[in-house]
Scaffold this active site. Structure first.
Site, short mmCIF file in Angstrom:
data_model
loop_
_atom_site.label_atom_id
_atom_site.label_comp_id
_atom_site.label_asym_id
_atom_site.label_seq_id
_atom_site.Cartn_x
_atom_site.Cartn_y
_atom_site.Cartn_z
N TYR A 72 -23.71 -18.02 15.60
CA TYR A 72 -24.04 -17.45 16.92
C TYR A 72 -24.81 -18.42 17.83
CZ TYR A 72 -22.59 -13.15 14.63
OH TYR A 72 -21.85 -12.20 13.96
N HIS A 110 -17.09 -10.79 22.18
CA HIS A 110 -17.72 -11.21 20.93
C HIS A 110 -18.01 -12.70 21.03
CE1 HIS A 110 -16.74 -7.44 18.95
NE2 HIS A 110 -15.58 -7.51 19.57
C1 DQA Z 1 -20.12 -10.06 17.03
C2 DQA Z 1 -19.10 -10.05 15.89
C3 DQA Z 1 -19.32 -8.85 14.97
O1 DQA Z 1 -18.37 -8.85 13.92
C4 DQA Z 1 -20.70 -8.89 14.38
O2 DQA Z 1 -20.94 -7.72 13.61
C5 DQA Z 1 -21.77 -9.08 15.38
C6 DQA Z 1 -21.55 -9.98 16.51
C7 DQA Z 1 -20.00 -11.34 17.88
O3 DQA Z 1 -20.56 -11.34 18.99
O4 DQA Z 1 -19.40 -12.32 17.46
O5 DQA Z 1 -22.89 -8.58 15.22
O6 DQA Z 1 -19.86 -8.95 17.86
#
Ligand code: DQA
Length: 151
Positions: free
Chosen positions: A25, A102
């Site tokens: 992230y 995402h």
């Molecule tokens: C997410 C992807 C999801 O699978 C995960 O549970 C998240 C973050 C993303 O921003 O990549 O918490 O939404």
């Protein structure tokens, strides 16, 4: 005329951006993300409100509120994307454009992340582009709202 309001909703664990699995992230924080959204919205002539919650029910209440107040919605439902029929139902009841974002490319990850209930209710979906996904979602909403105005 007042600038159209865009609600940006971030779901569970996104308050931990910067320290949470930075290899997936990144190292920037939720504050950084919200600043980027605010700057982008300003440039596009949009008003913006950013919120984050770890609670499914709160997310659903905010979606219901968007129905009354907002011209468009950007949502990163995080883990609830893959589990929440209730969130999908709330979004299906909203007749404003919804962009699902995402940060990571959920299709490259574990198979349980490949399906999102929320996508059934989304106008468009952006994944795998990190923070830029939110910037692109704002641009997309701005275009959609302009097209609606022209009609
Ligand atoms: C997410 C992807 C999801 O699978 C995960 O549970 C998240 C973050 C993303 O921003 O990549 O918490 O939404």
């Amino acid at each position: 005329m007042a600038a159209p309001l865009i609600l940006v909703l971030n779901g569970p664990n996104l308050n931990m951006l910067g320290t949470r699995e930075p290899e997936i992230y990144g190292s920037a924080t939720l504050d950084d993300l919200e600043t980027l959204c605010a700057e982008t919205a300003e440039g596009l002539g949009l008003a913006i409100e950013c919120r984050q919650t770890n609670l499914e029910g709160e997310l659903i209440s905010w979606v219901q509120e968007a129905r009354e107040r907002a011209a468009g919605l950007i949502i990163n439902p995080a883990g609830y994307s893959h589990t929440s029929v209730a969130l999908m139902d709330a979004l299906l009841a909203v007749d404003i454009p919804v962009i699902e974002v995402h940060l990571s490319n959920i299709h490259k990850r574990e198979s349980f992340r490949h399906h999102s209930y929320v996508s059934r209710a989304a106008t468009g979906v952006i994944c795998g582009l990190g923070f830029a996904g939110y910037r692109l979602a704002l641009i997309a909403l701005s275009d959609i709202l302009e097209e609606e105005d022209d009609q």
